[in-house]
Motif scaffolding. Structure first.
Motif, short mmCIF file in Angstrom:
data_model
loop_
_atom_site.label_atom_id
_atom_site.label_comp_id
_atom_site.label_asym_id
_atom_site.label_seq_id
_atom_site.Cartn_x
_atom_site.Cartn_y
_atom_site.Cartn_z
N ASN A 49 0.82 -1.23 0.00
CA ASN A 49 0.00 0.00 0.00
C ASN A 49 0.85 1.27 0.00
O ASN A 49 0.32 2.37 -0.16
CB ASN A 49 -0.89 0.06 1.25
N ARG A 50 2.16 1.13 0.25
CA ARG A 50 3.00 2.34 0.35
C ARG A 50 3.12 3.04 -0.99
O ARG A 50 3.41 2.42 -1.99
CB ARG A 50 4.40 1.95 0.83
N LYS A 51 2.88 4.34 -0.95
CA LYS A 51 3.15 5.16 -2.15
C LYS A 51 4.45 5.89 -1.86
O LYS A 51 4.46 7.01 -1.35
CB LYS A 51 2.02 6.15 -2.37
N LEU A 52 5.55 5.23 -2.19
CA LEU A 52 6.85 5.76 -1.78
C LEU A 52 7.17 7.12 -2.40
O LEU A 52 7.94 7.89 -1.84
CB LEU A 52 7.96 4.76 -2.09
N ASP A 53 6.54 7.41 -3.53
CA ASP A 53 6.80 8.73 -4.14
C ASP A 53 6.27 9.86 -3.26
O ASP A 53 6.63 11.02 -3.46
CB ASP A 53 6.24 8.81 -5.57
N LEU A 54 5.41 9.52 -2.27
CA LEU A 54 4.91 10.55 -1.35
C LEU A 54 5.62 10.50 0.00
O LEU A 54 5.31 11.29 0.89
CB LEU A 54 3.40 10.40 -1.16
N TRP A 55 6.51 9.57 0.18
CA TRP A 55 7.29 9.48 1.45
C TRP A 55 8.47 10.43 1.34
O TRP A 55 9.36 10.23 0.48
CB TRP A 55 7.81 8.05 1.67
N PRO A 56 8.51 11.46 2.20
CA PRO A 56 9.60 12.43 2.11
C PRO A 56 10.98 11.78 2.16
O PRO A 56 11.18 10.79 2.87
CB PRO A 56 9.38 13.31 3.35
N LYS A 57 11.89 12.35 1.38
CA LYS A 57 13.29 11.93 1.45
C LYS A 57 14.08 12.95 2.25
O LYS A 57 15.29 12.82 2.41
CB LYS A 57 13.88 11.88 0.03
N ASN A 58 13.40 13.97 2.68
CA ASN A 58 14.02 15.04 3.43
C ASN A 58 13.13 15.29 4.65
O ASN A 58 11.92 15.49 4.47
CB ASN A 58 14.06 16.29 2.52
N PRO A 59 13.63 15.23 5.89
CA PRO A 59 15.01 14.95 6.28
C PRO A 59 15.46 13.55 5.84
O PRO A 59 14.62 12.65 5.70
CB PRO A 59 15.00 15.07 7.81
N PRO A 60 16.76 13.37 5.66
CA PRO A 60 17.25 12.16 5.01
C PRO A 60 16.87 10.84 5.69
O PRO A 60 16.73 9.83 5.02
CB PRO A 60 18.77 12.33 5.03
N ARG A 61 16.64 10.85 7.00
CA ARG A 61 16.33 9.58 7.66
C ARG A 61 14.83 9.38 7.84
O ARG A 61 14.40 8.47 8.56
CB ARG A 61 17.04 9.51 9.02
N PHE A 62 14.02 10.23 7.20
CA PHE A 62 12.57 10.16 7.40
C PHE A 62 12.01 8.77 7.08
O PHE A 62 11.29 8.17 7.87
CB PHE A 62 11.87 11.22 6.55
N ARG A 63 12.36 8.26 5.89
CA ARG A 63 11.73 7.01 5.45
C ARG A 63 12.06 5.83 6.34
O ARG A 63 11.17 5.08 6.75
CB ARG A 63 12.16 6.70 4.01
N GLU A 64 13.35 5.65 6.64
CA GLU A 64 13.72 4.49 7.46
C GLU A 64 13.16 4.61 8.87
O GLU A 64 12.76 3.61 9.48
CB GLU A 64 15.25 4.32 7.48
N THR A 65 13.06 5.86 9.37
CA THR A 65 12.53 6.06 10.72
C THR A 65 11.03 5.73 10.75
O THR A 65 10.55 5.07 11.67
CB THR A 65 12.77 7.51 11.18
N LEU A 66 10.31 6.16 9.72
CA LEU A 66 8.88 5.87 9.67
C LEU A 66 8.63 4.37 9.53
O LEU A 66 7.70 3.82 10.13
CB LEU A 66 8.22 6.64 8.50
N GLU A 67 9.47 3.73 8.76
CA GLU A 67 9.35 2.28 8.57
C GLU A 67 9.49 1.57 9.92
O GLU A 67 8.68 0.73 10.29
CB GLU A 67 10.46 1.85 7.62
N ARG A 68 10.52 1.94 10.64
CA ARG A 68 10.78 1.34 11.95
C ARG A 68 9.65 1.66 12.94
O ARG A 68 9.16 0.79 13.66
CB ARG A 68 12.13 1.87 12.47
N TYR A 69 9.24 2.91 12.91
CA TYR A 69 8.18 3.37 13.82
C TYR A 69 6.88 2.60 13.55
O TYR A 69 6.21 2.16 14.48
CB TYR A 69 7.97 4.88 13.61
N SER A 70 6.55 2.38 12.28
CA SER A 70 5.28 1.68 12.02
C SER A 70 5.37 0.21 12.42
O SER A 70 4.38 -0.37 12.86
CB SER A 70 4.76 1.85 10.60
N GLU A 71 6.55 -0.39 12.30
CA GLU A 71 6.72 -1.77 12.80
C GLU A 71 6.49 -1.80 14.31
O GLU A 71 5.81 -2.69 14.84
CB GLU A 71 8.12 -2.30 12.49
N ASP A 72 7.04 -0.83 15.01
CA ASP A 72 6.86 -0.76 16.47
C ASP A 72 5.39 -0.56 16.84
O ASP A 72 4.88 -1.15 17.79
CB ASP A 72 7.69 0.39 17.06
N MET A 73 4.71 0.29 16.07
CA MET A 73 3.29 0.56 16.36
C MET A 73 2.46 -0.69 16.12
O MET A 73 1.50 -0.97 16.84
CB MET A 73 2.77 1.71 15.48
#
Ligand SMILES: O=C(O)CCC(=O)C(=O)O
Ligand SMILES: [Fe+2]
Length: 355
Positions: free
Chosen positions: A154-178
């Protein structure tokens, strides 16, 4: 209000509230005015300081010696409030803080940069505002970015910010935790209700997880606007991480709005319409809203958690029987979402699901 049915899985583009706030206006534009000076937003807030959203300690739910006592507290929290704060939920402070820093970093970017990730016509995901369907509609004092995280397809990666640079990996980790926290929390919610099997909580393992990151800029006339208009969530449950150290989120309890005082490291959990249906209305999705203030920006990171698409949305069989008729319809997941996105804006969504 607009009584015509519209597909609500889209949003019109509206001005950025952060940009408006930067103009340091004395008065807010008319499109944001919800309250006149006389029926002030503040007057409906509870003045009883002992009225507090219940606090649940997951460490006590996990410990056999204290489990029954804490389950009883959880049952009352879900039945009487539909919302509680939870501590020891298993999500590390680092994961929460990292996510907060990335979201702050995103909203701190210049508007021109954030616009790269803006909602596209006919689409709810991305940076913008939710549920704006007409040019006349009143607006919330809120900017947001809404992203679907699970299932991964379901991820629309073209809408996942690349700035700040660690946004995507942090959100990925955060959603796994949630997701991990949700499976445990839903398991304890169903236990609090006396349900033996773990079918409901397990259905959140393959569940849908949508993240909405909210920014509420300071407002010159906070008592005349609203950060998020009163609503109940259409989720199974919602996990809200309040990044501020002052209140903004409020729940309606016995006709008065009660502030949620942020607690360091805690997550706010509220029941959504799906769990309301599954518990046959024993636990209800509470009305809540966000208010804003004159001086400080507030951020919140909200995870809407839904069971997997193969789970039917229906009252649990154990809860219905003679003397306990189902009060909500049986729906497939697809039917539930179709009802939601085609709902009438002037009617209660949960009432439309009644048998
Ligand atoms: O930010 C808040 O405090 C409330 C957010 C909320 O209710 C939502 O995004 O559904
Ligand atoms: Fe909400």
């Amino acid at each position: 209000m607009d009584s015509i049915t519209k597909n609500l899985e889209s949003s019109l583009q509206v001005p950025s509230v952060q940009e408006l706030a930067l103009q340091r206006l004395d008065k807010v534009p008319p499109r944001y005015i919800r309250y006149s000076d006389s029926d002030d937003i503040i007057s409906t807030v509870s003045s009883d300081p002992s009225l507090r959203v219940p606090l649940i300690d997951m460490a006590m739910l996990v410990n056999a010696a204290t489990q029954d006592e804490e389950l009883q507290k959880l049952h009352l929290a879900c039945k009487d409030w539909g919302v509680f704060q939870v501590l020891n939920h298993g999500v590390s402070d680092t994961s929460l803080k990292n996510m907060q820093n990335q979201v702050q970093g995103f909203f701190d970017l210049p508007f021109e940069k954030k616009k790269q990730w803006a909602q596209r016509p006919g689409n709810l995901e991305g940076y913008g505002q939710a549920f704006v369907t007409s040019e006349e509609q009143k607006l919330d004092w809120n900017d947001m970015i809404f992203l679907k995280s699970f299932p991964i397809q379901n991820r629309k990666l073209d809408l996942w910010p690349k700035n700040p640079p660690r946004f995507r990996e942090t959100l990925e980790r955060y959603s796994e935790d949630m997701r991990e926290a949700t499976i445990s929390i839903v398991k304890f919610i169903t236990m609090a209700l006396g349900l033996q099997d773990t079918q409901i909580s397990e259905s959140f393992r393959e569940g849908l997880y949508d993240i909405r990151m909210n920014c509420y800029p300071p407002c010159p006339e906070p008592e005349r606007v609203v950060g998020i208009v009163p609503h109940a969530d259409n989720s199974g449950i919602t996990l809200l991480f309040d990044c501020a150290d002052f209140p903004g989120l409020q729940f309606l309890k016995d006709g008065k709005w009660v502030n949620v005082e942020p607690i360091d490291g805690a997550i706010v959990v509220n029941i959504g319409h799906i769990i309301e249906v599954m518990t046959n209305g024993i636990y209800k999705a509470p009305e809540h809203r966000a208010v804003v203030n004159k001086w400080k920006e507030r951020l919140s990171i909200v995870t809407f958690c839904y069971p997997g698409s193969s789970a039917d949305i229906r009252p649990a069989k154990e809860l219905i029987g003679e003397g306990n008729p189902p009060i909500y319809k049986n729906m497939t997941s697809g039917e539930y979402f179709s009802n939601f996105f085609n709902r009438k804006l002037d009617e209660s969504f949960i009432d439309s699901l009644r048998v």
